[in-house]
Design an enzyme around this catalytic site. Sequence first.
Site, PDB file in Angstrom:
ATOM      1  N   ARG A   4      -8.603  -0.370  -4.731  1.00 54.35           N
ATOM      2  CA  ARG A   4      -7.945  -1.517  -5.378  1.00 54.35           C
ATOM      3  C   ARG A   4      -8.247  -1.589  -6.868  1.00 54.35           C
ATOM      4  NH1 ARG A   4      -4.931  -0.961  -1.306  1.00 54.35           N
ATOM      5  NH2 ARG A   4      -5.911  -1.529   0.656  1.00 54.35           N
ATOM      6  N   GLU A  30     -12.490  -3.804   9.849  1.00 53.85           N
ATOM      7  CA  GLU A  30     -11.658  -2.687   9.399  1.00 53.85           C
ATOM      8  C   GLU A  30     -12.350  -1.343   9.568  1.00 53.85           C
ATOM      9  OE1 GLU A  30     -10.512  -3.933   5.383  1.00 53.85           O
ATOM     10  OE2 GLU A  30      -8.797  -5.005   6.220  1.00 53.85           O
ATOM     11  N   ARG A  42      -5.318 -13.460  11.959  1.00 53.13           N
ATOM     12  CA  ARG A  42      -6.677 -13.339  11.439  1.00 53.13           C
ATOM     13  C   ARG A  42      -7.160 -14.598  10.729  1.00 53.13           C
ATOM     14  NH1 ARG A  42      -6.830  -9.415   6.088  1.00 53.13           N
ATOM     15  NH2 ARG A  42      -4.938  -8.364   6.682  1.00 53.13           N
ATOM     16  N   LYS A  44     -14.355 -14.931   1.508  1.00 59.81           N
ATOM     17  CA  LYS A  44     -13.211 -14.871   0.590  1.00 59.81           C
ATOM     18  C   LYS A  44     -12.636 -16.270   0.388  1.00 59.81           C
ATOM     19  CE  LYS A  44     -11.792 -10.116   1.476  1.00 59.81           C
ATOM     20  NZ  LYS A  44     -10.714  -9.133   1.676  1.00 59.81           N
ATOM     21  N   ASP A  57      -6.515 -12.871   2.884  1.00 61.70           N
ATOM     22  CA  ASP A  57      -6.979 -11.727   2.096  1.00 61.70           C
ATOM     23  C   ASP A  57      -6.443 -11.750   0.670  1.00 61.70           C
ATOM     24  OD1 ASP A  57      -8.104  -9.363   1.357  1.00 61.70           O
ATOM     25  OD2 ASP A  57      -6.698  -8.079   2.428  1.00 61.70           O
ATOM     26  N   GLU A  86     -16.237 -15.379  -2.460  1.00 60.02           N
ATOM     27  CA  GLU A  86     -15.752 -14.072  -2.916  1.00 60.02           C
ATOM     28  C   GLU A  86     -14.350 -14.225  -3.494  1.00 60.02           C
ATOM     29  OE1 GLU A  86     -16.421 -10.507  -0.414  1.00 60.02           O
ATOM     30  OE2 GLU A  86     -14.314 -10.005  -0.765  1.00 60.02           O
ATOM     31  N   GLU A  89      -5.017  -6.851  -6.622  1.00 61.86           N
ATOM     32  CA  GLU A  89      -4.468  -6.101  -5.486  1.00 61.86           C
ATOM     33  C   GLU A  89      -3.099  -6.620  -5.029  1.00 61.86           C
ATOM     34  OE1 GLU A  89      -7.012  -5.998  -2.052  1.00 61.86           O
ATOM     35  OE2 GLU A  89      -5.535  -4.932  -0.837  1.00 61.86           O
ATOM     36  N   TRP A 142       5.704  -7.022   8.259  1.00 61.55           N
ATOM     37  CA  TRP A 142       4.614  -7.881   8.736  1.00 61.55           C
ATOM     38  C   TRP A 142       5.148  -9.181   9.343  1.00 61.55           C
ATOM     39  CZ3 TRP A 142      -0.038  -5.549   8.193  1.00 61.55           C
ATOM     40  CH2 TRP A 142      -0.197  -4.597   7.174  1.00 61.55           C
TER      41      TRP A 142
END
Length: 702
Positions: free
Chosen positions: A174, A312, A355, A379, A384, A406, A412, A556
């Site tokens: 990223r 992941e 998620r 995060k 995300d 975070e 990204e 998605w």
Amino acid sequence: MRNVHEMSGGKYDDCWLRYAENGTSKSYRERCSNVYASVEAPELGAVRDELRRGFRGLLGREPHFWQHPPRSADGFLAVGTPAEMEVVSDCVSSEAVESLDDEGFLIRTADWEGAEIVVVTASTDRGLVYGTFYLLRHMSLGRPLDSLDVVREPTNAERIVNHWDNPFRRSVERGYAGPSIFDFERLPDLRERYVDYARLLASVGINGIVVNNVNTQIPNRDGANEATNELGGWQLLETRYLEKLTGLAALFRRYGIRLYLSVNFGAPEKFGDLDTADPCDDRIEQWWAAKADEIHECIPDFGGFLVKADSEGQPGPYNYDADHVNGANVLARALEPHSGRVWWRAFVYDSHEDRAVQQYNTFEPLDGEFHENVTVQVKNGPIDFQPREPVSPVFGQMPETNLGLELQITGEYTGQHVHACYHVPMWKEVLEFDTDPEGRGRRVKNLFTEEGTGIAGVSGPGDDPNWTGHYLAQANLYGYGRLAWNPDLDDETITDEWVRQTFGDDPAVIETVTDIMHDSWPAVIDYTTGGLGLLHMMYNGEARLENHYDPSPEEWPGYHGATEDGIGKDRNSKGNGYTQQYPAALAAGYDDPETCPNELLLFFHHLPWEYELEDGRTVVQTLYDNCFAGAAEAERLRDEWNSLDGKIDDERFRHIAERFDEQVVQAERWRDTLVAFFYERSSVPDQRGRVPSADASDESGA
Ligand code: GCU
């Protein structure tokens, strides 16, 4: 205007540390041509170097350095602790300095034996580094020195950048600015560039750096995952690399920055002759303790470990029937004797249907069980780093746990440094968010002030001459540091500081760049999401080469929930119950589409395409309108930038202009792909006739 400085191997941009001469140079010369600075500690070397460099620009000449007060001078700058320098203790009360926290500093103008002096003092050498950078910023902004009385301390004790650099490939996950700054293969050789990077970080108050990727794939013994071999630098834990890191850590230490490593939870299995990494196994406890001792031998102020576990594809305690508390605490016990800390990421999800619900469900029940020197790093949003997300429900709801926030400095999902997107307004929105309006009433920004809590930013600088790919993205690194130091700063202040230091004091330039910065994020939201809380409509691509840049809404469906009857995701009490993870007042607000904020509406609700919003427009019409408005805005920002032709140096002008040209093309592509998709699913035409009925989504990046 001087905009780059020569270095062996190329020209690197100075970013905001340009130290350009401004109208006040004469008065600066009177007080700062002579510098009496302590020489004791390595940090003081950094102070002297920076003053030399800064004054060369700001005063038009290098200062004279003295090891005692320069009696013949009418004025001078004194930098040191009261314990070391009598001048300082004469001008500032020792109690005032002693009561400062370790990284705080004090700057005062004073009259000393007939000389007009400026004193920069602190109780530690690190404080002197921050004080020096403060003074240089103050002067870069053209502010007067005649009545300084400044006391500053960081609000947050931990202010870290996380590099997602893959040491042995020199790639950056990223990262959009070329290869990694770090050349690990050549360590212990140090590049001049490391010093410049340390300067940039220290100038905005960063005090920790994780140098390698959170994805630390360890190759299978049979070589099966060869494609991911060498990612992340799990090898850095090996003795031969630890020894090499010693010099790098010392370089950063001069600037008050501690070095951290991302580690692979499965490391004991890889390195030792152990057949497990089970955190509840005594042998594993001993392995990590011995490793921490060894690291400490090489790097006495080692910051600690950052861990991505059970996420992941990364191994974690779940592989051994243990939980995150077991996993984090075994590392914490190992680091404890050395004052090290574990940053344990909450970015954990598996095949769960959504998620968003998973982090709170995983971590909240563990509140109070983590060791004191564990920080659970969360995060800002539950998905995300999307252009806009609700604030994660974990914040404010784990009062017995040290939490870390975070943020993603790198872009990204916000145009990958081809598009201009200023993140500071987004971060302010997160930091000012009240996690429990009718209860404890704690804003996100107030959650990280206790020892052991803090802020981490996923950084993207790379080896490109301008550090961040897009010159304007330098502002995100700047703003991140400033907010991590003081989250109360407003975005106008931060932007103004950054623009003036970076582009000088021409009012037309300041005004234009400031406008561009502030309008950039809303534009990106509009053309990449439609502005009603949809997200994750980008192209993915092959594993580990994910693109996350081009539009691909077909890919998605689980995130946007578009069907023939409507769009959005029922993350509410009718659906998967996600709203109920928030305290009651927030949950109630989000749960009802009538009270849910428009900008998050479709994140929380699946609504008919023709559901009517407060302003009388339908959902689908608003999506169309916003996509068009966002792309038009990108064009307007480009035109604004182009109006600066001739007002700033050519190199930066052209580079940014070219990025804007590309942004406009990409924004139109996003717009056309999304509106075609919305039309194809809804069959509702655009009331303004702008949406072609042909399927433009074929042109997606897929
Ligand atoms: C995102 C990102 C990955 C990264 C992950 C993480 O999914 O795309 O590259 O590894 O976040 O935060 O761990």
